[in-house]
Write a protein that holds these residues in place. Structure first.
Motif, PDB file in Angstrom:
ATOM      1  N   GLU A  41       8.326   1.285  -0.556  1.00 52.41           N
ATOM      2  CA  GLU A  41       7.377   2.351  -0.264  1.00 52.41           C
ATOM      3  C   GLU A  41       8.013   3.629  -0.781  1.00 52.41           C
ATOM      4  O   GLU A  41       9.142   3.950  -0.429  1.00 52.41           O
ATOM      5  N   ARG A  50       3.259   5.541  -2.407  1.00 51.28           N
ATOM      6  CA  ARG A  50       2.891   4.524  -3.377  1.00 51.28           C
ATOM      7  C   ARG A  50       3.805   3.319  -3.220  1.00 51.28           C
ATOM      8  O   ARG A  50       4.890   3.412  -2.669  1.00 51.28           O
ATOM      9  N   PHE A  51       3.326   2.194  -3.754  1.00 51.57           N
ATOM     10  CA  PHE A  51       4.093   0.950  -3.736  1.00 51.57           C
ATOM     11  C   PHE A  51       4.757   0.758  -5.094  1.00 51.57           C
ATOM     12  O   PHE A  51       4.116   0.889  -6.139  1.00 51.57           O
ATOM     13  N   LEU A  52       6.051   0.444  -5.071  1.00 50.05           N
ATOM     14  CA  LEU A  52       6.805   0.142  -6.282  1.00 50.05           C
ATOM     15  C   LEU A  52       7.252  -1.310  -6.208  1.00 50.05           C
ATOM     16  O   LEU A  52       8.104  -1.651  -5.388  1.00 50.05           O
ATOM     17  N   PRO A  53       6.664  -2.199  -7.025  1.00 49.18           N
ATOM     18  CA  PRO A  53       7.116  -3.589  -7.033  1.00 49.18           C
ATOM     19  C   PRO A  53       8.593  -3.654  -7.426  1.00 49.18           C
ATOM     20  O   PRO A  53       9.018  -2.992  -8.378  1.00 49.18           O
ATOM     21  N   LEU A  70       3.599   4.761 -14.185  1.00 49.81           N
ATOM     22  CA  LEU A  70       2.429   3.923 -13.916  1.00 49.81           C
ATOM     23  C   LEU A  70       2.748   2.696 -13.072  1.00 49.81           C
ATOM     24  O   LEU A  70       1.831   2.063 -12.542  1.00 49.81           O
ATOM     25  N   VAL A  71       4.023   2.338 -12.899  1.00 48.03           N
ATOM     26  CA  VAL A  71       4.363   1.185 -12.061  1.00 48.03           C
ATOM     27  C   VAL A  71       4.280   1.522 -10.573  1.00 48.03           C
ATOM     28  O   VAL A  71       4.300   0.622  -9.734  1.00 48.03           O
ATOM     29  N   LEU A  72       4.170   2.789 -10.243  1.00 48.84           N
ATOM     30  CA  LEU A  72       3.990   3.202  -8.850  1.00 48.84           C
ATOM     31  C   LEU A  72       2.508   3.038  -8.509  1.00 48.84           C
ATOM     32  O   LEU A  72       1.665   3.773  -9.008  1.00 48.84           O
ATOM     33  N   LEU A  73       2.197   2.051  -7.677  1.00 47.40           N
ATOM     34  CA  LEU A  73       0.811   1.688  -7.400  1.00 47.40           C
ATOM     35  C   LEU A  73       0.278   2.459  -6.202  1.00 47.40           C
ATOM     36  O   LEU A  73       0.913   2.510  -5.146  1.00 47.40           O
ATOM     37  N   GLU A  74      -0.888   3.021  -6.382  1.00 51.40           N
ATOM     38  CA  GLU A  74      -1.524   3.796  -5.325  1.00 51.40           C
ATOM     39  C   GLU A  74      -2.521   2.915  -4.581  1.00 51.40           C
ATOM     40  O   GLU A  74      -3.239   2.129  -5.184  1.00 51.40           O
ATOM     41  N   ASN A  76      -2.104   0.370  -2.462  1.00 50.84           N
ATOM     42  CA  ASN A  76      -1.788  -1.031  -2.185  1.00 50.84           C
ATOM     43  C   ASN A  76      -0.817  -1.218  -1.025  1.00 50.84           C
ATOM     44  O   ASN A  76      -0.469  -2.338  -0.697  1.00 50.84           O
ATOM     45  N   TYR A  80       0.490  -4.887   1.302  1.00 47.82           N
ATOM     46  CA  TYR A  80       1.860  -5.381   1.398  1.00 47.82           C
ATOM     47  C   TYR A  80       2.402  -5.267   2.820  1.00 47.82           C
ATOM     48  O   TYR A  80       3.169  -6.115   3.260  1.00 47.82           O
TER      49      TYR A  80
END
Length: 146
Positions: A41, A50-53, A70-74, A76, A80
């Motif tokens: 997180e 944002r979520f960072l895989p 762009l890998v930081l997902l809003e 989501n 998780y």
């Protein structure tokens, strides 16, 4: 063998793209079985979380680096959180080895690919590292990922 990463050492670590600070890791997310670190997180500079895989980042000395913002997902994080658990939720959970009280969870040590390898149990007389496969965390048995 690559060194294990301390989950507690990831929290509050800056997330960067090149030399640009995008945010800071606010918490660490594990799968429901607590076998694998799935992501972070991130509290971003624009005030959003944002979520960072985890596979989309590289843990470096003092930072967590990404190849693109762009890998930081809003949007989501709820998915998780519902399908897993956070490090902050797990902290101080009772740790058992067999039926013997080993203390409370102080940290989780993960491999560079995110597999939970060891746990750190804290007691009044100190802490010790335990193999994940031999431990029950609260009512959840930790088993190596297959």
């Amino acid at each position: 063998m690559l060194p294990l990463l301390r989950t507690s050492g990831l929290v509050r670590r800056p997330v960067v793209y090149r030399d640009i600070r995008l945010g800071v890791a606010a918490d660490v997310l594990f799968d429901r079985a607590i076998r694998r670190l799935v992501g972070l997180e991130v509290a971003c500079g624009d005030g959003k979380e944002r979520f960072l895989p985890f596979p989309a980042c590289e843990v470096r000395d003092g930072t967590i680096a990404v190849e693109s913002a762009l890998v930081l997902l809003e949007g989501n994080l709820d998915f998780y959180r519902l399908d897993g658990c956070t490090f902050s939720q797990l902290r101080e959970t009772p740790v058992l080895v067999g039926e013997v009280d080993a203390g409370t969870l102080a940290d989780l040590l993960v491999s560079p690919d995110g597999e939970v390898a060891r746990i750190v149990a804290a007691r009044e007389d100190g802490s010790r590292e335990l193999e994940a496969g031999a431990v029950t965390l609260g009512n959840q048995g930790l088993r190596p990922a297959v």
